[in-house]
Scaffold this active site. Sequence first.
Site, PDB file in Angstrom:
ATOM      1  CG  HIS A 161     -85.877  48.684  28.724  1.00 49.69           C
ATOM      2  ND1 HIS A 161     -85.602  47.764  27.730  1.00 49.69           N
ATOM      3  CD2 HIS A 161     -85.732  49.903  28.148  1.00 49.69           C
ATOM      4  CE1 HIS A 161     -85.330  48.408  26.602  1.00 49.69           C
ATOM      5  NE2 HIS A 161     -85.409  49.699  26.831  1.00 49.69           N
ATOM      6  CG  ASP A 194     -88.811  38.367  29.774  1.00 45.83           C
ATOM      7  OD1 ASP A 194     -89.273  37.233  30.047  1.00 45.83           O
ATOM      8  OD2 ASP A 194     -87.610  38.665  29.959  1.00 45.83           O
ATOM      9  CB  THR A 202     -55.947  34.668  23.339  1.00 46.75           C
ATOM     10  OG1 THR A 202     -54.753  33.886  23.304  1.00 46.75           O
ATOM     11  CG2 THR A 202     -56.840  34.143  24.449  1.00 46.75           C
TER      12      THR A 202
END
Lengths: 208, 208
Positions: free
Chosen positions: A12, A74, A144
């Site tokens: 990232h 992180d 569901t």
Amino acid sequence: MILCDIGNSTFHFYINEKERKFFLHEELPSLNETICFISVNDKATAKLLSRYPNAINLEHYVKFETQYVGMGIDRKVACLGLRDGVIVDAGSAITVDVMKEGTHQGGFILPGIRKLKETYAQISPKLDFDLALKQNFDKIPQNTKDAISYSILKAIVLPIQEIAHNQTVVLTGGDASLLHEYIQNSTCKNELIFENMKGIIDANSCIA
Amino acid sequence: MILCDIGNSTFHFYINEKERKFFLHEELPSLNETICFISVNDKATAKLLSRYPNAINLEHYVKFETQYVGMGIDRKVACLGLRDGVIVDAGSAITVDVMKEGTHQGGFILPGIRKLKETYAQISPKLDFDLALKQNFDKIPQNTKDAISYSILKAIVLPIQEIAHNQTVVLTGGDASLLHEYIQNSTCKNELIFENMKGIIDANSCIA
């Protein structure tokens, strides 16, 4: 200066105030500026360093005291600077950390939303549904698809709300804005990790 | 009379008051008595009927009214006979159904404990831990193993407790006794499905 946060499934990058993501198997771009990074993924760290041999691992500059054993860098970087509250990083895993008077109190790790969806499909093909993530929590599900979506959100939101107990919740990561709708007293800081990485660099003028 | 409850991952027999489980790929035993069964797994139903062509599907005898679309027969059978409360069937998936004055109010489906453990291992090898399922919920976890175990239990227990809201919770399925320790007002009925199947047979004397 380019920043990079290496997670379980992506590189990232933060380049010129813009975010760019690369999956771990993808080829990394040509970059000429200094790269500062943090990583929870040793194999991906090796790949980054082989591509950019001068990249700087900021982990060595992070001062974060905690009793917690095995806390990812992180999570430490995300918690920096918060005195009181809960920090949630919602990616492929969802880490939840509690700060009190500037001290880390511990934390926990929920599976991410996409991973939970995949888990249902693995249990039975009858549970393989796209999610309906706009849930009305006042109603008990009646089919569901709603049952799965409701369950995924509740399984994540309730443990976070319980630990937060009316304190501020700071959300970051890919699913931050989705969770923001369901968590009281929450704020989104999409670039929290990069902002705190900049803070580390500013405080250590020797880095670059 | 032999009973069989066919789930997502096993044939669950009840023979002479004793339970016997077979995984779906295993060879089924030689049985000479009449077999009555319910099933949520079409492929496994076919396997059962090919081995025991005279086996009787009790689904045709179940009278259970609900607005819920797609409710598995095992959930319907589990709910039979409960006027008020929450029924939790904790297997590879954990189904949660709410009954009020004898009417089904809806329900939801959480992933089972073992499946959640596997999900963590799929996110990262760093999250592949055996579970520490004796958790002290008063303490925020201080290491990854506790963080995962705590999260799995909280993700399951909190949605159940919220919907139960002090009503009785009836637990069945393989993880019933484990969850019993963490859920207030809960009772374990390990053989609930088989007991209710017997009730259906008794009420339909024509069956066998």
